[in-house]
Design an enzyme around this catalytic site. Sequence first.
Site, PDB file in Angstrom:
ATOM      1  N   THR A  70       0.841  -1.014   0.005  1.00 31.70           N
ATOM      2  CA  THR A  70      -0.048  -0.198  -0.229  1.00 31.70           C
ATOM      3  C   THR A  70       0.785   1.131   0.043  1.00 31.70           C
ATOM      4  O   THR A  70       0.660   2.071  -0.917  1.00 31.70           O
ATOM      5  CB  THR A  70      -1.035  -0.123   1.234  1.00 31.70           C
ATOM      6  OG1 THR A  70      -1.692  -0.997   1.185  1.00 31.70           O
ATOM      7  CG2 THR A  70      -1.893   1.204   1.318  1.00 31.70           C
ATOM      8  N   ASN A 149      -6.863  -9.697  -6.818  1.00 38.61           N
ATOM      9  CA  ASN A 149      -6.888 -10.056  -5.479  1.00 38.61           C
ATOM     10  C   ASN A 149      -8.110 -10.618  -5.238  1.00 38.61           C
ATOM     11  O   ASN A 149      -8.263 -11.615  -4.305  1.00 38.61           O
ATOM     12  CB  ASN A 149      -6.594  -9.111  -4.387  1.00 38.61           C
ATOM     13  CG  ASN A 149      -7.335  -7.885  -4.493  1.00 38.61           C
ATOM     14  OD1 ASN A 149      -7.077  -7.163  -5.714  1.00 38.61           O
ATOM     15  ND2 ASN A 149      -8.030  -7.524  -3.685  1.00 38.61           N
ATOM     16  N   SER A 199       4.301  -7.047  -1.907  1.00 42.11           N
ATOM     17  CA  SER A 199       4.088  -7.247  -0.322  1.00 42.11           C
ATOM     18  C   SER A 199       4.859  -8.385   0.064  1.00 42.11           C
ATOM     19  O   SER A 199       4.927  -9.218  -0.716  1.00 42.11           O
ATOM     20  CB  SER A 199       2.710  -7.208  -0.230  1.00 42.11           C
ATOM     21  OG  SER A 199       2.421  -7.133   1.099  1.00 42.11           O
ATOM     22  N   GLY A 200       5.629  -8.454   1.297  1.00 35.96           N
ATOM     23  CA  GLY A 200       6.212  -9.358   1.917  1.00 35.96           C
ATOM     24  C   GLY A 200       5.047 -10.408   2.205  1.00 35.96           C
ATOM     25  O   GLY A 200       5.268 -11.637   2.073  1.00 35.96           O
ATOM     26  N   HIS A 201       4.088 -10.218   3.012  1.00 30.65           N
ATOM     27  CA  HIS A 201       3.395 -11.132   3.781  1.00 30.65           C
ATOM     28  C   HIS A 201       2.486 -12.002   2.970  1.00 30.65           C
ATOM     29  O   HIS A 201       1.922 -12.825   3.612  1.00 30.65           O
ATOM     30  CB  HIS A 201       2.434 -10.407   4.908  1.00 30.65           C
ATOM     31  CG  HIS A 201       1.404  -9.661   4.209  1.00 30.65           C
ATOM     32  ND1 HIS A 201       0.167  -9.710   4.639  1.00 30.65           N
ATOM     33  CD2 HIS A 201       1.596  -8.347   3.967  1.00 30.65           C
ATOM     34  CE1 HIS A 201      -0.638  -8.824   4.238  1.00 30.65           C
ATOM     35  NE2 HIS A 201       0.124  -7.714   3.512  1.00 30.65           N
ATOM     36  N   THR A 237      14.482   4.533   9.430  1.00 30.94           N
ATOM     37  CA  THR A 237      15.441   3.373   9.787  1.00 30.94           C
ATOM     38  C   THR A 237      14.791   2.078   9.248  1.00 30.94           C
ATOM     39  O   THR A 237      13.516   1.964   9.600  1.00 30.94           O
ATOM     40  CB  THR A 237      15.908   3.334  11.423  1.00 30.94           C
ATOM     41  OG1 THR A 237      16.327   4.373  11.709  1.00 30.94           O
ATOM     42  CG2 THR A 237      16.782   2.025  11.399  1.00 30.94           C
ATOM     43  N   CYS A 323     -10.198  -7.026   2.187  1.00 25.25           N
ATOM     44  CA  CYS A 323     -10.112  -5.859   2.318  1.00 25.25           C
ATOM     45  C   CYS A 323     -11.324  -5.207   2.023  1.00 25.25           C
ATOM     46  O   CYS A 323     -11.548  -3.886   2.538  1.00 25.25           O
ATOM     47  CB  CYS A 323      -9.081  -4.957   1.338  1.00 25.25           C
ATOM     48  SG  CYS A 323      -7.271  -5.766   1.397  1.00 25.25           S
TER      49      CYS A 323
HETATM   50  N1  PLP Z   1      -2.341  -5.023  -3.919  1.00 27.00           N
HETATM   51  C1  PLP Z   1      -3.142  -6.055  -3.904  1.00 27.00           C
HETATM   52  C2  PLP Z   1      -3.620  -6.635  -5.254  1.00 27.00           C
HETATM   53  C3  PLP Z   1      -3.331  -6.833  -2.681  1.00 27.00           C
HETATM   54  O1  PLP Z   1      -3.883  -8.102  -2.724  1.00 27.00           O
HETATM   55  C4  PLP Z   1      -3.221  -6.087  -1.293  1.00 27.00           C
HETATM   56  C5  PLP Z   1      -3.225  -6.687  -0.235  1.00 27.00           C
HETATM   57  O2  PLP Z   1      -4.279  -7.779  -0.205  1.00 27.00           O
HETATM   58  C6  PLP Z   1      -2.126  -5.002  -1.590  1.00 27.00           C
HETATM   59  C7  PLP Z   1      -2.182  -4.445  -2.700  1.00 27.00           C
HETATM   60  C8  PLP Z   1      -1.851  -4.314  -0.264  1.00 27.00           C
HETATM   61  O3  PLP Z   1      -0.831  -4.870   0.228  1.00 27.00           O
HETATM   62  P1  PLP Z   1      -0.313  -4.659   1.729  1.00 27.00           P
HETATM   63  O4  PLP Z   1      -0.943  -5.379   2.717  1.00 27.00           O
HETATM   64  O5  PLP Z   1       1.045  -5.206   1.703  1.00 27.00           O
HETATM   65  O6  PLP Z   1      -0.353  -3.238   1.848  1.00 27.00           O
END
Ligand code: PLP
Length: 377
Positions: A70, A149, A199-201, A237, A323
């Site tokens: 994000t 997503n 994104s890492g997670h 940092t 989301c």
């Molecule tokens: N973009 C997409 C397509 C996503 O699926 C997500 C999270 O679900 C994001 C952006 C946002 O990622 P983050 O949680 O690292 O902000």
Amino acid sequence: MHYLDNAATTKPPETVCQAVLRAMTENFGNPSSLHGLGVGAEKILDESRAAVGAQLGFSPEETYFTSCATESSNAIILGAAENYGKRKKTVVTTAVEHPATARPVEKLEKNGFKVVRVNPDKDGKFTAESIASAVDEDTFLVSCMLVNNETGYILPAAEAFRKIKKRFPDCITHCDAVQGFLKTDTRDLSKTADCVSVSGHKVGAPKGIGAACIKKGVRIAPLLLGGGQERGFRSGTESVPLIAGFGAAVKLWAENAELYRKNAFALRERLRERLAAMPEVVINSGGDCSPFINSISAAGLKAEVLLHFLEARGVYVSSGSACSKGKKSSVLKAFGLPEKLLDSTIRASFSDDTALSDIDALADGLQAALAQLCRVR
Ligand code: PLP
């Protein structure tokens, strides 16, 4: 437990947890410090940066750590507008972007920029040309995601960018590659995308770490000003433990990518076989979608009720997209999902550790929900 909400977030594997712990206990120095502890921490940043960048085709110098995708997308979109939006005033994007792209684009719109949102066709598909033809001489930025997503639909982002660059070489191309990162081969993305957010997670790293890749020569004004870390793009940092975890997660995925992808296809196949026996259930994700994300509608069942019913059986899914938090999804609507199914859609998403037994647990749960919940309706 049958965890099928991996598009929301993944469980970090043991090697990732160990890398995070080591960075906190052994390499706790500030990477900007000149002494040995700082140098040790900096080495972690270098290694992780190279690992992440390589999977997107960017050099370490073009790869910057952020707190999440994000942040990456906000920084890229708003920072591109600051530097390139003085003379040109149009942004092209799609109608199915994640809020991490959609919201900063809306902000630009409120501030006087023109925004063109490309919709999928009546079959819920995009062509590269439908995206590329929305771009004109006034467009300074085009932002197109790689994998949606909510449905797993794979957008023709790279091909659209290639067409755009041919016609308008100065137009900045940005790709939200979060759901495609490592789950599809993204090592050539830098050939057409100037900027990429990941994104890492979503791939086994801890939450709170992401990356922005920005091609050399592309000037993105920084969102955060301060000590000039991340070569001035992102002051503050660096979170060495999270970056260590990100690097370890990416290395593990990269080493096993083929295996993980094959597994996801086999899981999807099993899901289709099992759900084919349930006429009330529709899989909205077609064969051209990422096998890691499966959008499923169960006519007559409210997604939230179904989600909690499944949870009581140890099966974890999300309603539409994590989301959207229960709101009707404008993205599913744009993809052409009938209005009556918008409230009845769940998402089952896979990762490296998802097994056939998880799919069977989901299918058994859906069957039980149809039998029990439909009876009490
Ligand atoms: N973009 C997409 C397509 C996503 O699926 C997500 C999270 O679900 C994001 C952006 C946002 O990622 P983050 O949680 O690292 O902000």
